[in-house]
Design an enzyme around this catalytic site. Structure first.
Site, PDB file in Angstrom:
ATOM      1  N   CYS A   1       0.808  -1.226   0.000  1.00 28.20           N
ATOM      2  CA  CYS A   1       0.000   0.000   0.000  1.00 28.20           C
ATOM      3  C   CYS A   1       0.839   1.275   0.000  1.00 28.20           C
ATOM      4  O   CYS A   1       0.316   2.349  -0.276  1.00 28.20           O
ATOM      5  CB  CYS A   1      -0.956   0.003   1.181  1.00 28.20           C
ATOM      6  SG  CYS A   1      -1.977  -1.456   1.230  1.00 28.20           S
TER       7      CYS A   1
ATOM      8  N   HIS B   1      -3.311   6.767   3.354  1.00 28.73           N
ATOM      9  CA  HIS B   1      -3.710   5.512   2.713  1.00 28.73           C
ATOM     10  C   HIS B   1      -5.125   5.169   3.173  1.00 28.73           C
ATOM     11  O   HIS B   1      -5.441   5.256   4.356  1.00 28.73           O
ATOM     12  CB  HIS B   1      -2.720   4.400   3.090  1.00 28.73           C
ATOM     13  CG  HIS B   1      -3.175   3.054   2.657  1.00 28.73           C
ATOM     14  ND1 HIS B   1      -3.678   2.816   1.399  1.00 28.73           N
ATOM     15  CD2 HIS B   1      -3.243   1.861   3.314  1.00 28.73           C
ATOM     16  CE1 HIS B   1      -4.030   1.561   1.295  1.00 28.73           C
ATOM     17  NE2 HIS B   1      -3.778   0.947   2.450  1.00 28.73           N
TER      18      HIS B   1
ATOM     19  N   ASN C   1     -10.175  -0.521   0.531  1.00 27.77           N
ATOM     20  CA  ASN C   1      -8.716  -0.389   0.453  1.00 27.77           C
ATOM     21  C   ASN C   1      -8.248  -0.889  -0.916  1.00 27.77           C
ATOM     22  O   ASN C   1      -8.384  -2.081  -1.218  1.00 27.77           O
ATOM     23  CB  ASN C   1      -8.093  -1.222   1.586  1.00 27.77           C
ATOM     24  CG  ASN C   1      -6.580  -1.175   1.599  1.00 27.77           C
ATOM     25  OD1 ASN C   1      -5.954  -0.670   0.669  1.00 27.77           O
ATOM     26  ND2 ASN C   1      -5.984  -1.710   2.654  1.00 27.77           N
TER      27      ASN C   1
HETATM   28  N1  ACO Z   1     -18.007  -9.584   9.687  1.00 30.29           N
HETATM   29  C1  ACO Z   1     -18.479  -9.887  10.930  1.00 30.29           C
HETATM   30  N2  ACO Z   1     -17.682 -10.226  11.952  1.00 30.29           N
HETATM   31  C2  ACO Z   1     -16.355 -10.254  11.705  1.00 30.29           C
HETATM   32  C3  ACO Z   1     -15.806  -9.955  10.446  1.00 30.29           C
HETATM   33  C4  ACO Z   1     -16.687  -9.608   9.407  1.00 30.29           C
HETATM   34  N3  ACO Z   1     -16.278  -9.296   8.169  1.00 30.29           N
HETATM   35  N4  ACO Z   1     -14.466 -10.071  10.522  1.00 30.29           N
HETATM   36  C5  ACO Z   1     -14.180 -10.431  11.781  1.00 30.29           C
HETATM   37  N5  ACO Z   1     -15.307 -10.546  12.490  1.00 30.29           N
HETATM   38  C6  ACO Z   1     -15.455 -10.884  13.909  1.00 30.29           C
HETATM   39  C7  ACO Z   1     -14.316 -11.746  14.389  1.00 30.29           C
HETATM   40  O1  ACO Z   1     -14.535 -13.104  14.122  1.00 30.29           O
HETATM   41  C8  ACO Z   1     -14.339 -11.441  15.878  1.00 30.29           C
HETATM   42  O2  ACO Z   1     -15.357 -12.197  16.475  1.00 30.29           O
HETATM   43  P1  ACO Z   1     -15.153 -12.866  17.936  1.00 30.29           P
HETATM   44  O3  ACO Z   1     -14.943 -11.717  18.853  1.00 30.29           O
HETATM   45  O4  ACO Z   1     -16.413 -13.602  18.144  1.00 30.29           O
HETATM   46  O5  ACO Z   1     -13.937 -13.725  17.783  1.00 30.29           O
HETATM   47  C9  ACO Z   1     -14.764  -9.987  15.935  1.00 30.29           C
HETATM   48  O6  ACO Z   1     -15.388  -9.711  14.672  1.00 30.29           O
HETATM   49  C10 ACO Z   1     -13.624  -9.026  16.153  1.00 30.29           C
HETATM   50  O7  ACO Z   1     -12.594  -9.323  15.231  1.00 30.29           O
HETATM   51  P2  ACO Z   1     -11.278  -8.457  15.181  1.00 30.29           P
HETATM   52  O8  ACO Z   1     -10.360  -8.996  14.131  1.00 30.29           O
HETATM   53  O9  ACO Z   1     -10.725  -8.323  16.554  1.00 30.29           O
HETATM   54  O10 ACO Z   1     -11.870  -7.044  14.724  1.00 30.29           O
HETATM   55  P3  ACO Z   1     -11.175  -5.649  14.707  1.00 30.29           P
HETATM   56  O11 ACO Z   1     -11.959  -4.702  15.495  1.00 30.29           O
HETATM   57  O12 ACO Z   1      -9.697  -5.732  14.973  1.00 30.29           O
HETATM   58  O13 ACO Z   1     -11.332  -5.227  13.196  1.00 30.29           O
HETATM   59  C11 ACO Z   1     -10.126  -5.132  11.107  1.00 30.29           C
HETATM   60  C12 ACO Z   1     -10.771  -6.025  12.166  1.00 30.29           C
HETATM   61  C13 ACO Z   1     -11.198  -4.272  10.488  1.00 30.29           C
HETATM   62  C14 ACO Z   1      -9.506  -6.017  10.055  1.00 30.29           C
HETATM   63  C15 ACO Z   1      -9.059  -4.243  11.776  1.00 30.29           C
HETATM   64  O14 ACO Z   1      -8.203  -5.016  12.579  1.00 30.29           O
HETATM   65  C16 ACO Z   1      -8.246  -3.482  10.766  1.00 30.29           C
HETATM   66  O15 ACO Z   1      -8.745  -2.645  10.049  1.00 30.29           O
HETATM   67  N6  ACO Z   1      -6.921  -3.726  10.704  1.00 30.29           N
HETATM   68  C17 ACO Z   1      -6.057  -3.077   9.752  1.00 30.29           C
HETATM   69  C18 ACO Z   1      -6.158  -3.773   8.447  1.00 30.29           C
HETATM   70  C19 ACO Z   1      -5.581  -2.970   7.312  1.00 30.29           C
HETATM   71  O16 ACO Z   1      -5.709  -1.771   7.269  1.00 30.29           O
HETATM   72  N7  ACO Z   1      -4.971  -3.670   6.389  1.00 30.29           N
HETATM   73  C20 ACO Z   1      -4.483  -3.054   5.221  1.00 30.29           C
HETATM   74  C21 ACO Z   1      -3.058  -3.256   5.109  1.00 30.29           C
HETATM   75  S1  ACO Z   1      -2.477  -2.470   3.705  1.00 30.29           S
HETATM   76  C22 ACO Z   1      -1.806  -3.541   2.580  1.00 30.29           C
HETATM   77  O17 ACO Z   1      -0.611  -3.555   2.459  1.00 30.29           O
HETATM   78  C23 ACO Z   1      -2.711  -4.461   1.762  1.00 30.29           C
END
Ligand code: ACO
Length: 332
Positions: free
Chosen positions: A119, A259, A289
């Site tokens: 990214c 980003h 993204n």
């Molecule tokens: N729909 C519903 N529930 C979901 C989903 C979904 N799509 N995805 C995860 N959950 C659930 C999980 O199973 C978990 O359930 P549990 O508590 O029963 O186990 C709960 O939601 C919380 O999951 P987390 O992973 O802890 O959720 P979090 O609040 O951390 O959000 C997210 C996840 C959105 C991915 C966040 O961590 C994030 O944005 N991270 C950064 C990712 C990013 O920006 N990546 C780009 C990198 S750039 C590149 O180089 C490609």
């Protein structure tokens, strides 16, 4: 012997972007994946994304974005003497996507190559192009960020497949003329934890095999929580260091294009930098993204919306797999 440090000099003569026409909103996505509009909006800020068709490849998106950037810059393919494409989803491992679009655009037989900094790729590519233009051996560069992330998304992994979209953005850089001027760069990486965000199979470590297919190793894998924390930390550090190295404070910044990964990351960055949220340009609600394409698509939209005023200071800042990061200062 003292070596005078290089000062960026390039002008952004034109910018353009392209997103595929297929819009997929969260409600539609939740019919295919165990998720909901509420979860995706509240955790990420994303409302919809664009997906290319099966027949469209990254080079098709890059080609149209490049045409738009050339037209915006008032340049002809013959004017271009350098093509750099930033992507993690090239049409194929080789030849480069840059070579593919060179031929289609009718650009002369000049230097063309891809770079891979996930990214952060578009900002890395601006940094590289600026260095090459400053050498005096190149005059006009086409710099592209383009991705078909839908080609590496795992529809069985709801923690990643709701986050990404497809698209492309491009800029034409020259060493003279009118337009926003690039005035500072800060790029870095920390390769100590590569599996935080990676595509494990398909390279020399784990070539394609029945085993790699069964393990779904050709899809993107991510530790979202760790990436979230690292993203805020590395982007705020890079931004602060870049500003201070160029004699600016956070108060001098008029506009930030971060980003476009997650609205909560942007909010945390705003707090950590103590820069008000209304100085951040965001369109991730519409596109998700798009990795290397996210900043040039946002920059194009903000430019076309006449958000930047002459003389204002802009900051682009990105993070991505690697981990990589990059910040760029622009004087509009
Ligand atoms: N729909 C519903 N529930 C979901 C989903 C979904 N799509 N995805 C995860 N959950 C659930 C999980 O199973 C978990 O359930 P549990 O508590 O029963 O186990 C709960 O939601 C919380 O999951 P987390 O992973 O802890 O959720 P979090 O609040 O951390 O959000 C997210 C996840 C959105 C991915 C966040 O961590 C994030 O944005 N991270 C950064 C990712 C990013 O920006 N990546 C780009 C990198 S750039 C590149 O180089 C490609």
């Amino acid at each position: 012997m003292s070596i005078e440090s290089h000062k960026p000099t390039s002008i952004i003569s034109g910018v353009g972007s392209y997103v595929p026409s297929q819009v997929v909103d969260n409600v539609t996505l939740s019919k295919k994946v165990d998720t909901s509009d509420e979860w995706i909006r509240s955790r990420t800020g994303i409302k919809q994304r664009r997906f290319a068709t099966e027949k469209e490849a990254t080079s098709d998106l890059a080609f149209i974005a490049s045409q738009n950037a050339l037209s915006d810059a008032g340049k002809k393919p013959n004017d271009i003497d350098l093509v750099i494409v930033a992507t993690i989803t090239p049409d194929m491992a080789f030849p480069s996507t840059a070579c593919l679009i060179q031929h289609r655009l009718g650009i002369p037989k000049v230097a063309c190559f891809d770079i891979e900094a996930a990214c952060s790729g578009f900002l890395y590519a601006l940094d590289i192009a600026d260095g090459m233009l400053s050498s005096g051996r190149f005059k006009c560069a086409l710099v592209v960020g383009a991705e078909k992330l839908s080609s590496i998304m795992d529809w069985e992994d709801r923690t990643t497949c709701v986050l990404f979209g497809d698209g492309a953005g491009a800029a034409v850089l020259t060493n003279s003329g009118e337009g926003p001027q690039l005035i500072g760069f800060k790029s870095g990486a920390d390769g100590s934890n590569p599996t935080l965000l990676h595509q494990p199979a398909g390279g020399s470590l784990e070539p394609a095999s029945m085993k790699s297919l069964d393990a779904r190793g050709h899809f993107l894998k991510m530790n979202g929580r760790e990436i979230f924390k690292s993203a805020v930390r590395v982007m705020s550090t890079a931004a602060r260091e870049l500003l201070s190295e160029n004699g600016f404070s956070v108060d001098d910044v008029d506009h930030i294009i971060p980003h476009q990964a997650n609205a909560r990351i942007v909010e945390s960055l705003s707090q950590r930098l103590a820069i008000p949220l209304d100085k951040f340009f965001c369109n991730l609600d519409k596109y998700g993204n798009t990795s290397a394409a996210s900043i040039p698509i946002a920059f194009d939209e903000a430019t076309k919306a006449s958000i930047f005023k002459q003389g204002q200071l802009g900051l682009f800042v990105a993070f991505g797999a690697g981990l990589t990061w990059s910040a760029v200062l622009v004087r509009f």
